[in-house]
Motif scaffolding. Structure first.
Motif, PDB file in Angstrom:
ATOM      1  N   LEU A 110       0.982  -1.089  -0.165  1.00 16.39           N
ATOM      2  CA  LEU A 110      -0.091   0.077  -0.192  1.00 16.39           C
ATOM      3  C   LEU A 110       0.810   1.262  -0.100  1.00 16.39           C
ATOM      4  N   ALA A 111       1.880   1.153   1.027  1.00 12.89           N
ATOM      5  CA  ALA A 111       2.794   2.446   0.778  1.00 12.89           C
ATOM      6  C   ALA A 111       3.568   2.628  -0.336  1.00 12.89           C
ATOM      7  N   ARG A 112       4.050   1.687  -0.748  1.00 11.85           N
ATOM      8  CA  ARG A 112       4.634   1.647  -2.208  1.00 11.85           C
ATOM      9  C   ARG A 112       3.969   2.210  -3.462  1.00 11.85           C
ATOM     10  N   GLY A 113       2.470   2.062  -3.203  1.00  6.50           N
ATOM     11  CA  GLY A 113       1.609   2.371  -4.130  1.00  6.50           C
ATOM     12  C   GLY A 113       1.185   3.811  -3.943  1.00  6.50           C
ATOM     13  N   GLY A 114       1.573   4.390  -2.907  1.00  5.72           N
ATOM     14  CA  GLY A 114       1.436   6.130  -2.556  1.00  5.72           C
ATOM     15  C   GLY A 114       0.375   6.085  -1.733  1.00  5.72           C
ATOM     16  N   ILE A 120     -10.148 -13.522   2.820  1.00  9.63           N
ATOM     17  CA  ILE A 120      -9.668 -12.630   2.438  1.00  9.63           C
ATOM     18  C   ILE A 120     -10.646 -11.595   1.646  1.00  9.63           C
ATOM     19  N   GLY A 121     -10.879 -10.316   1.907  1.00  7.63           N
ATOM     20  CA  GLY A 121     -11.868  -9.524   1.191  1.00  7.63           C
ATOM     21  C   GLY A 121     -12.462  -8.641   2.020  1.00  7.63           C
ATOM     22  N   GLU A 122     -13.426  -7.752   1.606  1.00  7.60           N
ATOM     23  CA  GLU A 122     -14.211  -6.703   2.323  1.00  7.60           C
ATOM     24  C   GLU A 122     -15.242  -7.406   2.890  1.00  7.60           C
ATOM     25  N   VAL A 123     -15.560  -6.985   4.040  1.00 10.63           N
ATOM     26  CA  VAL A 123     -16.731  -7.264   4.872  1.00 10.63           C
ATOM     27  C   VAL A 123     -18.203  -6.871   4.296  1.00 10.63           C
ATOM     28  N   PRO A 124     -18.845  -7.712   3.863  1.00  8.03           N
ATOM     29  CA  PRO A 124     -20.350  -7.185   3.363  1.00  8.03           C
ATOM     30  C   PRO A 124     -20.972  -6.351   4.321  1.00  8.03           C
ATOM     31  N   GLY A 125     -21.419  -5.127   3.831  1.00 11.57           N
ATOM     32  CA  GLY A 125     -22.022  -4.271   4.978  1.00 11.57           C
ATOM     33  C   GLY A 125     -21.314  -3.321   5.759  1.00 11.57           C
ATOM     34  N   ALA A 126     -20.037  -3.641   5.630  1.00 10.59           N
ATOM     35  CA  ALA A 126     -19.311  -2.690   6.330  1.00 10.59           C
ATOM     36  C   ALA A 126     -18.104  -2.195   5.037  1.00 10.59           C
ATOM     37  N   ALA A 180       1.948 -14.213   2.160  1.00  7.86           N
ATOM     38  CA  ALA A 180       1.929 -13.252   2.317  1.00  7.86           C
ATOM     39  C   ALA A 180       2.342 -12.188   1.417  1.00  7.86           C
ATOM     40  N   PRO A 181       3.277 -12.489   0.220  1.00 15.89           N
ATOM     41  CA  PRO A 181       3.470 -11.611  -0.610  1.00 15.89           C
ATOM     42  C   PRO A 181       2.354 -11.372  -1.472  1.00 15.89           C
ATOM     43  N   LEU A 182       1.718 -12.493  -1.652  1.00 15.92           N
ATOM     44  CA  LEU A 182       0.304 -12.530  -2.716  1.00 15.92           C
ATOM     45  C   LEU A 182      -0.758 -11.662  -2.189  1.00 15.92           C
ATOM     46  N   TRP A 183      -0.927 -11.903  -0.569  1.00 12.43           N
ATOM     47  CA  TRP A 183      -2.080 -11.062   0.072  1.00 12.43           C
ATOM     48  C   TRP A 183      -1.897  -9.756   0.128  1.00 12.43           C
ATOM     49  N   GLY A 184      -0.569  -9.448   0.315  1.00 11.52           N
ATOM     50  CA  GLY A 184      -0.186  -7.751   0.371  1.00 11.52           C
ATOM     51  C   GLY A 184      -0.528  -7.241  -0.827  1.00 11.52           C
ATOM     52  N   GLU A 185      -0.365  -7.885  -1.684  1.00 10.67           N
ATOM     53  CA  GLU A 185      -0.611  -7.329  -3.118  1.00 10.67           C
ATOM     54  C   GLU A 185      -2.173  -7.198  -3.505  1.00 10.67           C
ATOM     55  N   THR A 186      -2.824  -8.210  -2.998  1.00 10.08           N
ATOM     56  CA  THR A 186      -4.212  -8.413  -3.135  1.00 10.08           C
ATOM     57  C   THR A 186      -4.734  -7.197  -2.241  1.00 10.08           C
ATOM     58  N   LEU A 187      -4.502  -7.144  -1.141  1.00  7.22           N
ATOM     59  CA  LEU A 187      -5.253  -6.063  -0.413  1.00  7.22           C
ATOM     60  C   LEU A 187      -5.069  -4.532  -0.876  1.00  7.22           C
TER      61      LEU A 187
END
Length: 392
Positions: free
Chosen positions: A24-28, A329-335, A350-357
Motif C-alpha cells: 500500500l505504501a509503495r503504491g502511494g 480475504i476480502g471486504e466485509v459485506p455491509g462494512a 504473505a506476498p500475494l495477500w499484500g498485493e491483493t489487499l
C-alpha cells in the motif's frame, strides 16, 4: 487531541500486516500500522517459515475439516511466483532458500493421495515428480524404510520469519508508512463514510481498515460490530542442536502433521501443526508433552537420523483458522472499507495477500480469484467485545 488521518489503517504488524503496509505504501497510500505489542512477535514470529508450493497435508493433528488442496494450489503457485522477487523488493536478505521439497507417504491411501495431488499440481502449473519408496530414498537417502512414495517439488523452500516481517515493515516505513507498536486497539467505529480507530493514545480516521490481526482477527472485527466465525489455535514447533549441513530439502508428510527442514544456522526445525494445550487470552500457549512426543517420534520414524539429535527447545505459536480451513480475504459485506485477511499458511501467502489487499483498496482486479474466500461465508452476529487490550 485531534485525530490523525490516513488512507489505510492496518491492524496487526505481523507478516500479513507488513506485506499489506509495504504494497500500500509503495503504491502511494498513507498507511498507519498498529500493533498491541512488538511487531512480528506473535504468530509471525513463531511460525516455521515454510514456503509450501506443492500440496500440503490435508489435516493437522486435531483438525476436523480437511483442507481443500485442489483449491489451494493456484494460490500457492501465485504466491510462489511473488516470493521470487521479495528480497529484491525489500532490498535485504530474508534467508530465502528454494531448495526443493519432498512430500512423503507411508500407507497405500497416502500414496494414492500423492498421485491425486500430482494431477492437481500439474493443472495448476506446479512441476512435481512422483517417486516410489526406493526412488525417494535414492533421491534423499535420509528417508527411512517406512516411506513408500514421495513427490518432489523444486519450488518448495523457506524463509526466516524473524527477518521477513521486519524487512516488510522497514520497507513500508521507507515508503512513508507509520508504525505504532505497543498501541492496542480499543475501538473501531464508523466515522462518516470511513472509520475511526482508537488505539492507545491515538485516534486515526481513514476510509479503509485492514484487519490482519492473526488469531485475534475476529476480536478486532467484533470491535467494529462484525461477527466472524474464526477458530484461533496454537501449534508447536521444535528445534534441535546445530549440526553440519545434512538435510538440504524441506520434508513434509501428506497424511500427518509433519514438516522438517534444516535452517541456515544448522538447527533442524520440526513442525507441522501438532497442537499446544490451548491458546491463552494473552496469546501464550502451554506446550503439550504428548504433541512433542508425537511430532518428534514421527520425524524420527521417517528420518531416522533425527533420533540421535538433542532437542533444544519447543514453543507454541498462535494462528488464525477458519471453520473450513481455507484462507479468508476480502471486504466485509455491509462494512464498506473494512478488509480482512488471514487463515492458515499466511506466511506462504504473505506476498500475494499484500498485493491483493492493495488491489482491493484501490478497487482494481485482484491477482487471483478470491470470490469464494471472502468473509461473507464466516459472518455471524457479533457478540459484545471487550476492548482489545483488556482481552490480552
Amino acid at each position: 487531541m485531534s485525530a490523525l488521518t490516513a488512507d489505510v489503517v492496518v491492524i496487526g504488524a505481523g507478516v500479513l500486516g507488513g506485506a499489506a503496509a509495504f504494497h500500500l505504501a509503495r503504491g502511494g497510500h498513507r498507511v498507519i500500522v498498529l500493533d498491541r505489542g512488538a511487531p512480528g512477535r506473535e504468530g509471525s514470529g513463531t511460525t516455521a517459515g515454510n514456503l509450501h508450493v506443492q500440496a500440503v497435508h490435508t489435516r493437522r493433528p486435531g483438525q476436523e475439516v480437511p483442507l481443500d488442496s485442489a483449491r489451494f494450489l493456484p494460490l500457492q503457485r501465485a504466491a510462489s511466483d511473488r516470493w521470487n522477487s521479495v528480497e529484491a523488493e525489500l532490498e535485504t536478505s530474508v534467508e530465502l532458500r528454494r531448495s526443493g521439497g519432498f512430500t512423503i507417504a507411508e500407507t497405500p491411501e497416502q500414496r494414492a493421495e500423492l498421485i491425486a495431488k500430482h494431477a492437481w499440481e500439474d493443472r495448476a502449473g506446479i512441476r512435481t515428480e512422483v517417486l516410489d519408496g526406493d526412488g525417494a530414498r535414492a533421491a534423499l537417502p535420509l528417508l527411512g524404510p517406512t516411506v513408500t512414495a514421495a513427490t518432489w517439488c523444486p519450488l518448495d523452500g523457506y524463509a526466516n520469519p524473524l527477518l521477513t516481517t521486519p524487512a516488510y515493515l522497514a520497507a513500508a516505513v521507507r515508503h512513508g508508512a507509520r508504525l505504532h507498536p505497543f498501541c492496542p486497539v480499543r475501538a473501531v467505529e464508523r466515522s462518516g463514510s470511513g472509520w475511526r480507530v482508537t488505539a492507545g493514545d491515538l485516534t486515526v480516521e481513514a476510509p479503509h481498515v485492514v484487519d490482519v490481526a492473526g488469531p485475534w482477527l475476529g476480536e478486532i472485527a467484533a470491535l467494529a460490530g462484525i461477527g466472524l466465525r474464526m477458530t484461533p489455535v496454537a501449534i508447536q514447533m521444535h528445534v534441535t542442536v546445530r549440526l553440519p549441513e545434512t538435510l538440504r530439502h524441506l520434508v513434509q508428510h501428506i497424511g500427518e502433521g509433519l514438516s522438517v527442514k534444516q535452517v541456515t544456522a544448522g538447527n533442524l526445525l520440526i513442525g507441522g501443526g501438532w497442537p499446544a494445550l490451548r491458546l491463552e487470552p494473552d496469546g501464550r500457549s502451554p506446550v503439550s508433552l504428548s504433541s512433542v512426543l508425537g511430532n518428534v517420534a514421527q520425524a524420527a520414524r521417517v528420518l531416522p537420523f533425527v533420533r540421535d539429535l538433542r532437542l533444544l527447545r519447543t514453543w507454541a505459536g498462535p494462528l488464525a483458522a477458519t471453520p473450513d480451513e481455507m484462507p479468508v480475504i476480502g471486504e466485509v459485506p455491509g462494512a464498506p472499507g473494512f478488509l480482512v485477511a488471514g487463515g492458515t499458511y499466511a506466511f506462504t501467502f504473505a506476498p500475494l495477500w499484500g498485493e491483493t489487499l492493495r488491489c482491493l483498496v484501490e478497487g482494481k482486479p485482484t491477482p487471483v480469484d478470491i470470490r469464494d474466500l471472502g468473509p461473507d461465508r464466516l459472518l455471524e452476529p457479533a457478540a459484545p467485545a471487550a476492548p482489545y487490550e483488556e482481552a490480552r
